[in-house]
Design a protein around this motif. Structure first.
Motif, PDB file in Angstrom:
ATOM      1  N   ARG A  29       9.273  -3.767  -5.847  1.00 47.82           N
ATOM      2  CA  ARG A  29       8.374  -4.767  -5.274  1.00 47.82           C
ATOM      3  C   ARG A  29       7.132  -4.077  -4.722  1.00 47.82           C
ATOM      4  O   ARG A  29       7.209  -3.008  -4.114  1.00 47.82           O
ATOM      5  CB  ARG A  29       9.101  -5.520  -4.140  1.00 47.82           C
ATOM      6  N   LEU A  30       5.971  -4.690  -4.958  1.00 49.33           N
ATOM      7  CA  LEU A  30       4.719  -4.121  -4.466  1.00 49.33           C
ATOM      8  C   LEU A  30       4.610  -4.389  -2.968  1.00 49.33           C
ATOM      9  O   LEU A  30       4.387  -5.516  -2.543  1.00 49.33           O
ATOM     10  CB  LEU A  30       3.529  -4.728  -5.215  1.00 49.33           C
ATOM     11  N   ASP A  31       4.773  -3.330  -2.174  1.00 53.75           N
ATOM     12  CA  ASP A  31       4.726  -3.458  -0.718  1.00 53.75           C
ATOM     13  C   ASP A  31       3.342  -3.197  -0.145  1.00 53.75           C
ATOM     14  O   ASP A  31       2.951  -3.804   0.841  1.00 53.75           O
ATOM     15  CB  ASP A  31       5.723  -2.491  -0.072  1.00 53.75           C
ATOM     16  N   THR A  32       2.595  -2.270  -0.760  1.00 58.78           N
ATOM     17  CA  THR A  32       1.284  -1.898  -0.219  1.00 58.78           C
ATOM     18  C   THR A  32       0.296  -1.756  -1.364  1.00 58.78           C
ATOM     19  O   THR A  32       0.579  -1.079  -2.360  1.00 58.78           O
ATOM     20  CB  THR A  32       1.358  -0.560   0.546  1.00 58.78           C
ATOM     21  N   LEU A  33      -0.865  -2.388  -1.220  1.00 55.70           N
ATOM     22  CA  LEU A  33      -1.979  -2.234  -2.150  1.00 55.70           C
ATOM     23  C   LEU A  33      -3.184  -1.806  -1.331  1.00 55.70           C
ATOM     24  O   LEU A  33      -3.769  -2.604  -0.603  1.00 55.70           O
ATOM     25  CB  LEU A  33      -2.263  -3.536  -2.899  1.00 55.70           C
ATOM     26  N   SER A  34      -3.551  -0.534  -1.425  1.00 58.93           N
ATOM     27  CA  SER A  34      -4.556   0.051  -0.527  1.00 58.93           C
ATOM     28  C   SER A  34      -5.978  -0.064  -1.048  1.00 58.93           C
ATOM     29  O   SER A  34      -6.909   0.354  -0.346  1.00 58.93           O
ATOM     30  CB  SER A  34      -4.222   1.531  -0.280  1.00 58.93           C
ATOM     31  N   VAL A  35      -6.194  -0.593  -2.250  1.00 58.38           N
ATOM     32  CA  VAL A  35      -7.529  -0.675  -2.821  1.00 58.38           C
ATOM     33  C   VAL A  35      -7.771  -2.080  -3.346  1.00 58.38           C
ATOM     34  O   VAL A  35      -6.853  -2.892  -3.456  1.00 58.38           O
ATOM     35  CB  VAL A  35      -7.700   0.353  -3.961  1.00 58.38           C
ATOM     36  N   GLN A  84     -10.638  11.347  -4.855  1.00 59.54           N
ATOM     37  CA  GLN A  84      -9.409  11.975  -5.321  1.00 59.54           C
ATOM     38  C   GLN A  84      -8.409  12.128  -4.173  1.00 59.54           C
ATOM     39  O   GLN A  84      -8.762  12.539  -3.068  1.00 59.54           O
ATOM     40  CB  GLN A  84      -9.719  13.344  -5.927  1.00 59.54           C
ATOM     41  N   GLY A  85      -7.168  11.758  -4.434  1.00 59.35           N
ATOM     42  CA  GLY A  85      -6.126  11.838  -3.419  1.00 59.35           C
ATOM     43  C   GLY A  85      -5.996  10.597  -2.559  1.00 59.35           C
ATOM     44  O   GLY A  85      -5.080  10.538  -1.725  1.00 59.35           O
ATOM     45  N   ALA A  86      -6.863   9.611  -2.724  1.00 57.37           N
ATOM     46  CA  ALA A  86      -6.783   8.387  -1.922  1.00 57.37           C
ATOM     47  C   ALA A  86      -5.551   7.572  -2.324  1.00 57.37           C
ATOM     48  O   ALA A  86      -5.196   7.491  -3.502  1.00 57.37           O
ATOM     49  CB  ALA A  86      -8.048   7.553  -2.095  1.00 57.37           C
ATOM     50  N   ALA A  87      -4.890   6.968  -1.341  1.00 59.53           N
ATOM     51  CA  ALA A  87      -3.707   6.148  -1.612  1.00 59.53           C
ATOM     52  C   ALA A  87      -4.109   4.896  -2.387  1.00 59.53           C
ATOM     53  O   ALA A  87      -5.097   4.229  -2.052  1.00 59.53           O
ATOM     54  CB  ALA A  87      -3.020   5.771  -0.309  1.00 59.53           C
ATOM     55  N   LEU A  88      -3.339   4.570  -3.429  1.00 59.81           N
ATOM     56  CA  LEU A  88      -3.612   3.396  -4.246  1.00 59.81           C
ATOM     57  C   LEU A  88      -2.625   2.269  -3.955  1.00 59.81           C
ATOM     58  O   LEU A  88      -3.027   1.164  -3.602  1.00 59.81           O
ATOM     59  CB  LEU A  88      -3.564   3.760  -5.730  1.00 59.81           C
ATOM     60  N   PHE A  89      -1.318   2.536  -4.080  1.00 61.67           N
ATOM     61  CA  PHE A  89      -0.321   1.495  -3.849  1.00 61.67           C
ATOM     62  C   PHE A  89       1.019   2.153  -3.561  1.00 61.67           C
ATOM     63  O   PHE A  89       1.212   3.356  -3.776  1.00 61.67           O
ATOM     64  CB  PHE A  89      -0.206   0.551  -5.053  1.00 61.67           C
ATOM     65  N   ALA A  90       1.952   1.335  -3.068  1.00 64.55           N
ATOM     66  CA  ALA A  90       3.315   1.805  -2.779  1.00 64.55           C
ATOM     67  C   ALA A  90       4.292   0.689  -3.111  1.00 64.55           C
ATOM     68  O   ALA A  90       4.055  -0.479  -2.782  1.00 64.55           O
ATOM     69  CB  ALA A  90       3.447   2.221  -1.314  1.00 64.55           C
ATOM     70  N   LEU A  91       5.390   1.042  -3.777  1.00 70.06           N
ATOM     71  CA  LEU A  91       6.473   0.116  -4.081  1.00 70.06           C
ATOM     72  C   LEU A  91       7.605   0.303  -3.076  1.00 70.06           C
ATOM     73  O   LEU A  91       7.735   1.367  -2.463  1.00 70.06           O
ATOM     74  CB  LEU A  91       6.995   0.346  -5.502  1.00 70.06           C
ATOM     75  N   GLU A  92       8.421  -0.748  -2.903  1.00 67.85           N
ATOM     76  CA  GLU A  92       9.556  -0.630  -1.987  1.00 67.85           C
ATOM     77  C   GLU A  92      10.463   0.506  -2.460  1.00 67.85           C
ATOM     78  O   GLU A  92      10.650   0.715  -3.659  1.00 67.85           O
ATOM     79  CB  GLU A  92      10.318  -1.951  -1.906  1.00 67.85           C
ATOM     80  N   SER A  93      11.020   1.263  -1.503  1.00 69.83           N
ATOM     81  CA  SER A  93      11.738   2.494  -1.848  1.00 69.83           C
ATOM     82  C   SER A  93      13.014   2.667  -1.026  1.00 69.83           C
ATOM     83  O   SER A  93      13.385   3.792  -0.718  1.00 69.83           O
ATOM     84  CB  SER A  93      10.812   3.695  -1.641  1.00 69.83           C
TER      85      SER A  93
END
Length: 328
Positions: free
Chosen positions: A56-62, A70-79
Motif C-alpha cells: 500500500r502506498l503510505d507516503t508520496l513525497s513528490v 539526487q537522493g530525494a525521497a520519492l515514495f514509501a510503501l507499507e512495510s
C-alpha cells in the motif's frame, strides 16, 4: 571621313536562347542552395521508478512538475511484514552467534563445579567399596563369608572405581571448547543467519525509494492508500540528460552532419535559442518510395538526426514540443 559604327543586331533565335540560359543558371543556382532549418520535436526518455515488492502506498513525497535532487525521497510503501522479518532475522543471528561463542569457551564454571562435587562423592564411595572388599577378602580366607559375597564386593569396588574415572574425564572434557567440526558447522549457521539478515534489510530498504538522479517528476500514477503491484511505477521522472530533440534532414544535408556538431533549437515561447549537440545521425533514410533513386526521388529522402541539450538547458524544453533546428 568618319564612319559610324553600329551594333550588330542579334540573330532572331539568339535572344530567346539567352533568356532560357539565364533562367537555367538561375534555377541551377537556386538548386545548389540548401536550407539550414529543419523541423522536429522534443522527446523525453522517462525513468519509471518502482519497488520490486507490492504494498500500500503510505507516503508520496513528490508531485507532478516538481524538480527533485539526487537522493530525494520519492515514495514509501507499507512495510510491516518486512520489518517483522528483519527483526526475526536479527534475533536468529544473535542466537547463532551466542551458540558459537558457547562452543568456543566450553562449559560454564558452575557446571564444572557440579561435576567436581559428583567426583568427590564417587571417590568417597570408591574408598568405602575398596575397604569393604579388603575386609571381605580377609573374611573369605578364614571361611567367614561365602564366595558369592566376595564376588559382589569385588564388583562393587570395580564399579565405584570406574565411576570415579568417568567423572574425571567429564571434568577434563568440560574444560575443552567444542570440537572443530562442531564449531565449523555452527560458524556456517552464523553466516547463513547473517545473510538472511542482509536479505531482510534489502527487502525493507526497497519499500522506501529515493531518486537515483536529479530530474523532473513527470507523473505520479498512484494516490495515497492505493495498492501498488510489484514493479509498477509509482513515479515517472525525466532527468535532464534524457531530453533530446529529434528532427529530419534531407539527403543533400545529412552528409555534412556528424556527432558532436553544434546546433540551435528554436521553439515558440523560448526567449533564446537552446544550444544542443548532435548525438545520432541515422544510417538509413525514411519515407522513401520503393523505386530506383533518381534526382527527383532523392529529394524525398530524409534522415533522422538526434541532438541533446546540456543539462542546464534541458528544462527549457518539454516532450512533444515542436521545434526548429538550425546550424549556427
Amino acid at each position: 571621313m568618319k564612319y559610324a559604327h553600329h551594333k550588330r543586331p542579334l540573330p532572331p533565335l539568339a535572344a530567346p536562347f539567352a533568356a532560357v540560359l539565364g533562367a537555367a543558371l538561375l534555377v541551377a543556382g537556386c538548386g545548389n542552395q540548401r536550407t539550414d532549418t529543419w523541423q522536429g520535436y522534443v522527446e523525453g526518455e522517462f525513468v519509471s521508478v518502482a519497488s520490486p515488492f507490492a504494498g500500500r502506498l503510505d507516503t508520496l513525497s513528490v508531485q507532478r512538475g516538481q524538480q527533485v535532487s539526487q537522493g530525494a525521497a520519492l515514495f514509501a510503501l507499507e512495510s510491516d511484514d518486512e520489518r517483522a522479518a528483519r527483526q526475526q532475522a536479527e534475533d536468529q543471528l544473535r542466537a547463532a552467534e551466542a551458540q558459537l561463542q558457547d562452543m568456543k569457551t566450553g562449559k560454564r564454571p558452575v557446571e564444572v563445579d557440579v561435576s567436581r562435587a559428583q567426583l568427590a562423592q564417587a571417590q568417597a564411595q570408591a574408598q568405602r567399596s575398596a575397604a569393604a572388599l579388603r575386609r571381605d577378602e580377609r573374611q573369605y580366607e578364614i571361611g567367614g563369608i561365602a564366595q558369592a559375597q566376595l564376588d559382589e564386593s569385588r564388583a562393587q569396588a570395580r564399579s565405584d572405581a570406574a565411576r570415579v574415572r568417568e567423572l574425571q574425564r567429564d571434568i577434563d572434557v568440560a574444560r575443552l571448547p567444542g570440537r572443530d567440526a562442531q564449531q565449523a558447522a555452527q560458524a556456517a549457521q552464523v553466516a547463513a543467519a547473517r545473510a538472511a539478515l542482509a536479505q531482510a534489510d534489502w527487502k525493507l530498504s526497497r519499500k522506501t525509494v529515493a531518486a537515483t538522479q536529479a530530474g523532473l517528476v513527470y507523473d505520479t500514477p498512484y494516490r495515497l492508500g492505493e495498492w501498488v503491484p510489484a514493479g509498477s511505477p509509482v513515479v515517472r521522472m525525466l532527468p535532464p540528460g534524457n531530453v533530446k530533440v529529434r528532427f529530419y534532414v534531407p539527403e543533400t544535408v545529412v552528409g555534412a552532419l556528424r556527432n558532436g556538431q553544434a546546433v540551435q533549437v528554436r521553439c515558440d515561447g523560448c526567449a533564446a535559442p537552446v544550444a544542443a549537440s548532435i548525438t545520432y545521425v541515422a544510417n538509413e533514410a525514411e519515407y522513401t518510395p520503393p523505386v530506383i533513386y533518381s534526382n527527383e526521388t532523392r529529394r524525398k529522402l530524409v534522415f533522422l538526426v538526434e541532438a541533446r541539450p546540456s543539462a542546464a538547458d534541458a528544462p527549457k524544453l518539454r516532450p512533444g514540443q515542436p521545434v526548429e533546428v538550425v546550424r549556427p
